[in-house]
Design a protein around this motif. Sequence first.
Motif, mmCIF file in Angstrom:
data_model
loop_
_atom_site.group_PDB
_atom_site.id
_atom_site.type_symbol
_atom_site.label_atom_id
_atom_site.label_comp_id
_atom_site.label_asym_id
_atom_site.label_seq_id
_atom_site.Cartn_x
_atom_site.Cartn_y
_atom_site.Cartn_z
ATOM 1 N N ALA A 135 0.837 -1.197 0.000
ATOM 2 C CA ALA A 135 0.000 0.000 0.000
ATOM 3 C C ALA A 135 0.879 1.256 0.000
ATOM 4 N N ALA A 136 0.261 2.384 -0.341
ATOM 5 C CA ALA A 136 0.972 3.659 -0.293
ATOM 6 C C ALA A 136 1.030 4.163 1.146
ATOM 7 N N GLN B 285 2.326 7.749 3.549
ATOM 8 C CA GLN B 285 2.662 9.165 3.442
ATOM 9 C C GLN B 285 3.235 9.700 4.748
ATOM 10 N N TRP C 203 11.421 2.405 -3.087
ATOM 11 C CA TRP C 203 10.005 2.484 -2.738
ATOM 12 C C TRP C 203 9.277 3.578 -3.527
ATOM 13 N N SER C 204 9.790 3.953 -4.679
ATOM 14 C CA SER C 204 9.127 4.945 -5.557
ATOM 15 C C SER C 204 8.709 6.197 -4.777
ATOM 16 N N ASN D 92 8.114 9.965 -3.764
ATOM 17 C CA ASN D 92 7.796 11.198 -4.485
ATOM 18 C C ASN D 92 7.382 12.280 -3.508
ATOM 19 N N THR E 148 5.318 10.717 -0.382
ATOM 20 C CA THR E 148 4.512 9.519 -0.617
ATOM 21 C C THR E 148 5.411 8.411 -1.126
ATOM 22 N N VAL E 149 5.276 7.222 -0.525
ATOM 23 C CA VAL E 149 6.041 6.056 -0.975
ATOM 24 C C VAL E 149 5.088 4.908 -1.265
ATOM 25 N N GLN E 150 5.463 4.066 -2.205
ATOM 26 C CA GLN E 150 4.711 2.859 -2.514
ATOM 27 C C GLN E 150 5.429 1.679 -1.879
ATOM 28 N N VAL E 151 4.855 1.133 -0.811
ATOM 29 C CA VAL E 151 5.500 0.045 -0.081
ATOM 30 C C VAL E 151 5.359 -1.253 -0.876
ATOM 31 N N PRO E 152 6.462 -1.933 -1.177
ATOM 32 C CA PRO E 152 6.379 -3.197 -1.922
ATOM 33 C C PRO E 152 5.566 -4.249 -1.158
ATOM 34 N N SER E 153 4.942 -5.133 -1.889
ATOM 35 C CA SER E 153 4.103 -6.154 -1.266
ATOM 36 C C SER E 153 4.918 -7.135 -0.420
#
Length: 267
Positions: A185-186, A188, A212-213, A215, A234-239
Amino acid sequence: MTDHQTPGMAMVAWVTKRPWFPLCPDLTVRENRPGCCLVPEEPPKRPDPGLYSQSELLAAGSALSWDSPDITTNLSGRTTLDENVRVTVRNYSADASAVGTQVGLEYSRFGIGFARAAIGALAVDLNRAGSVGDERTLDFYLPSAVRDEHDNISVRVTVNHPHDRNAANNSGEQAWSSSSATAGAAAQFGFQLHNSLGATTDFDLLVMEADWSANLSDGQVTLMPGQARNITLTVQVPSDASSPRRFNVVALVGGGLYGGVHHRFDV
């Protein structure tokens, strides 16, 4: 002596006829004497007290963090402030001890660019680098009013010595925070950037880590004096994420360091 000369006049006449007996020295001629000042063969040995310094690391092109290894505001695993801010300083010089080093601590609300208030100052003696006592850890008591109002703060430590040979490592900062995140999940993290300068200023914001992308909501911000802006990372946490990740956001003005913050996402 003639009939018209007094004894004194005769003596003057006798002296002036003898060139080897000057009445007074010739002030237009200086003696050729060797210099009276000591010129050492080596520069004087000087101490180098300091600590982990973000500005020094940035100038050297090295990675930097606002989770300073030399400053602790929140004990491990806790999201609230500790009673003491723990600071470690050391002498980097193997040539001279740093006796009477002054260590000062200031704090501000968490974020970048907010006005700081003094917590206190302590004096410490540091032995030569490589010997026992070249590093000391100090505890600065954090008033309960500060701890009751804030869960996280930004702090700056300054180190001063009258004979310090390197001022680049005399200032270090800590701006630490953490929050939980969910795998897949994202997540913040938000903070404020404040312009404490006396003019309208352009700020560049950068994330020091690329995983973790990550931004930022704003990469460039223009603020008037005293103005603040909410910034969101904001980061996209890997699954498959199963361990914490740390991110540092730095603010630059004209390429120079303005400040920074650190955030840890716990998965």
